[in-house]
Design a protein around this motif. Structure first.
Motif, PDB file in Angstrom:
ATOM      1  N   LEU A   1     -19.869 -27.027  44.375  1.00 40.65           N
ATOM      2  CA  LEU A   1     -18.651 -27.123  43.572  1.00 40.65           C
ATOM      3  C   LEU A   1     -18.554 -28.506  42.946  1.00 40.65           C
ATOM      4  O   LEU A   1     -19.125 -29.465  43.452  1.00 40.65           O
ATOM      5  N   PRO A   2     -17.804 -28.623  41.846  1.00 43.69           N
ATOM      6  CA  PRO A   2     -17.675 -29.932  41.183  1.00 43.69           C
ATOM      7  C   PRO A   2     -16.849 -30.898  42.030  1.00 43.69           C
ATOM      8  O   PRO A   2     -15.993 -30.478  42.807  1.00 43.69           O
ATOM      9  N   GLU A   3     -17.123 -32.167  41.883  1.00 41.65           N
ATOM     10  CA  GLU A   3     -16.328 -33.191  42.566  1.00 41.65           C
ATOM     11  C   GLU A   3     -14.978 -33.340  41.871  1.00 41.65           C
ATOM     12  O   GLU A   3     -14.897 -33.195  40.653  1.00 41.65           O
ATOM     13  N   PRO A   4     -13.912 -33.661  42.633  1.00 40.28           N
ATOM     14  CA  PRO A   4     -12.638 -33.984  41.988  1.00 40.28           C
ATOM     15  C   PRO A   4     -12.848 -35.090  40.953  1.00 40.28           C
ATOM     16  O   PRO A   4     -13.649 -36.001  41.163  1.00 40.28           O
ATOM     17  N   GLY A   5     -12.165 -34.950  39.824  1.00 40.23           N
ATOM     18  CA  GLY A   5     -12.334 -35.904  38.728  1.00 40.23           C
ATOM     19  C   GLY A   5     -13.266 -35.374  37.647  1.00 40.23           C
ATOM     20  O   GLY A   5     -13.274 -35.886  36.532  1.00 40.23           O
ATOM     21  N   THR A   6     -14.050 -34.341  37.973  1.00 38.00           N
ATOM     22  CA  THR A   6     -14.945 -33.734  36.993  1.00 38.00           C
ATOM     23  C   THR A   6     -14.124 -33.011  35.934  1.00 38.00           C
ATOM     24  O   THR A   6     -13.169 -32.300  36.269  1.00 38.00           O
TER      25      THR A   6
ATOM     26  N   LYS B   1     -15.104 -27.371  31.083  1.00 39.98           N
ATOM     27  CA  LYS B   1     -14.710 -26.670  29.860  1.00 39.98           C
ATOM     28  C   LYS B   1     -14.765 -25.171  30.103  1.00 39.98           C
ATOM     29  O   LYS B   1     -15.690 -24.682  30.748  1.00 39.98           O
ATOM     30  N   GLN B   2     -13.800 -24.464  29.558  1.00 40.80           N
ATOM     31  CA  GLN B   2     -13.738 -23.005  29.712  1.00 40.80           C
ATOM     32  C   GLN B   2     -15.075 -22.377  29.319  1.00 40.80           C
ATOM     33  O   GLN B   2     -15.615 -22.675  28.258  1.00 40.80           O
ATOM     34  N   GLY B   3     -15.598 -21.530  30.204  1.00 38.60           N
ATOM     35  CA  GLY B   3     -16.818 -20.797  29.910  1.00 38.60           C
ATOM     36  C   GLY B   3     -18.101 -21.514  30.300  1.00 38.60           C
ATOM     37  O   GLY B   3     -19.174 -20.925  30.264  1.00 38.60           O
ATOM     38  N   GLU B   4     -17.996 -22.797  30.683  1.00 37.58           N
ATOM     39  CA  GLU B   4     -19.195 -23.539  31.095  1.00 37.58           C
ATOM     40  C   GLU B   4     -19.345 -23.501  32.606  1.00 37.58           C
ATOM     41  O   GLU B   4     -18.359 -23.394  33.339  1.00 37.58           O
ATOM     42  N   SER B   5     -20.590 -23.637  33.075  1.00 39.01           N
ATOM     43  CA  SER B   5     -20.848 -23.618  34.511  1.00 39.01           C
ATOM     44  C   SER B   5     -20.168 -24.805  35.180  1.00 39.01           C
ATOM     45  O   SER B   5     -20.226 -25.924  34.691  1.00 39.01           O
ATOM     46  N   MET B   6     -19.502 -24.542  36.310  1.00 34.98           N
ATOM     47  CA  MET B   6     -18.882 -25.628  37.084  1.00 34.98           C
ATOM     48  C   MET B   6     -19.386 -25.641  38.515  1.00 34.98           C
ATOM     49  O   MET B   6     -18.897 -26.398  39.346  1.00 34.98           O
TER      50      MET B   6
ATOM     51  N   SER C   1     -25.844 -17.476  41.560  1.00 29.50           N
ATOM     52  CA  SER C   1     -25.136 -17.281  40.300  1.00 29.50           C
ATOM     53  C   SER C   1     -24.345 -18.528  39.963  1.00 29.50           C
ATOM     54  O   SER C   1     -23.883 -19.234  40.855  1.00 29.50           O
ATOM     55  N   ASP C   2     -24.183 -18.755  38.663  1.00 31.56           N
ATOM     56  CA  ASP C   2     -23.288 -19.829  38.242  1.00 31.56           C
ATOM     57  C   ASP C   2     -21.845 -19.398  38.462  1.00 31.56           C
ATOM     58  O   ASP C   2     -21.520 -18.215  38.377  1.00 31.56           O
ATOM     59  N   ILE C   3     -21.006 -20.379  38.740  1.00 31.54           N
ATOM     60  CA  ILE C   3     -19.558 -20.175  38.733  1.00 31.54           C
ATOM     61  C   ILE C   3     -19.087 -20.811  37.432  1.00 31.54           C
ATOM     62  O   ILE C   3     -19.391 -21.976  37.161  1.00 31.54           O
ATOM     63  N   TYR C   4     -18.389 -20.030  36.619  1.00 29.06           N
ATOM     64  CA  TYR C   4     -17.956 -20.523  35.306  1.00 29.06           C
ATOM     65  C   TYR C   4     -16.503 -20.945  35.353  1.00 29.06           C
ATOM     66  O   TYR C   4     -15.672 -20.275  35.978  1.00 29.06           O
TER      67      TYR C   4
ATOM     68  N   ALA D   1     -11.567 -24.225  43.631  1.00 30.35           N
ATOM     69  CA  ALA D   1     -11.173 -25.497  43.032  1.00 30.35           C
ATOM     70  C   ALA D   1      -9.817 -25.362  42.373  1.00 30.35           C
ATOM     71  O   ALA D   1      -9.387 -24.259  42.032  1.00 30.35           O
ATOM     72  N   LYS D   2      -9.168 -26.509  42.206  1.00 28.42           N
ATOM     73  CA  LYS D   2      -7.912 -26.572  41.443  1.00 28.42           C
ATOM     74  C   LYS D   2      -8.183 -27.433  40.222  1.00 28.42           C
ATOM     75  O   LYS D   2      -8.732 -28.534  40.337  1.00 28.42           O
ATOM     76  N   ILE D   3      -7.820 -26.896  39.067  1.00 24.22           N
ATOM     77  CA  ILE D   3      -8.102 -27.554  37.795  1.00 24.22           C
ATOM     78  C   ILE D   3      -6.784 -27.809  37.071  1.00 24.22           C
ATOM     79  O   ILE D   3      -6.017 -26.866  36.833  1.00 24.22           O
ATOM     80  N   ARG D   4      -6.514 -29.095  36.740  1.00 25.80           N
ATOM     81  CA  ARG D   4      -5.321 -29.398  35.942  1.00 25.80           C
ATOM     82  C   ARG D   4      -5.602 -28.955  34.513  1.00 25.80           C
ATOM     83  O   ARG D   4      -6.562 -29.392  33.895  1.00 25.80           O
TER      84      ARG D   4
END
Length: 133
Positions: free
Chosen positions: A45-50, A53-58, A68-71, A103-106
């Motif tokens: 999973l991405p680190e906080p602060g990353t 973008k919608q539709g891109e692998s995170m 599988s990628d998580i988008y 994850a939580k995304i602002r």
């Protein structure tokens, strides 16, 4: 058996779900995704602060069957990652909508939520996908 689809969430064609809490999107993978993948063994999973973008692998989700990628279902900054699911990836199989949020995304572009499916549209999408399989 049909996968569980919860009301009040938004869904992507790549089988992520979003629950909006104020200006933050809580993100996970759907019951359908975890059942297709089988026993989940690893999550990246991405680190906080990353910024995502919608539709891109995170991130990446791996199971005994596949990786599988998580988008990212929405654009914004990752403000929190669920460490317990990284330590115990099998939570995704047990509790994809509750314990196993990823994850939580602002939200940087809340209007992107309009591009996601509601529960009824996602159920329809699953039905059409199953019909093609």
């Amino acid at each position: 058996m049909m996968a569980e689809v919860r009301e009040g969430l938004r869904y992507t064609r790549t089988h992520e779900w979003v629950r909006v809490e104020g200006d933050v999107a809580v993100v996970g993978v759907t019951d359908f995704a975890q059942s297709e993948l089988g026993d989940i063994t690893y999550l990246e999973l991405p680190e906080p602060g990353t910024v995502v973008k919608q539709g891109e692998s995170m991130g990446v989700i791996e199971s005994v069957k596949a990786a599988s990628d998580i988008y990212a279902p929405v654009s914004g900054e990752v403000v929190e990652v669920n460490r317990s699911v990284v330590d115990s990836p099998e939570l995704v199989n047990k509790s994809p909508y509750d314990e196993a949020w990823l994850a939580k995304i602002r939200l940087s572009a809340p209007e992107e939520l309009e591009r996601l499916m509601d529960a009824a549209a996602y159920r329809q999408f699953l039905t059409e996908t199953a019909a093609m399989a």
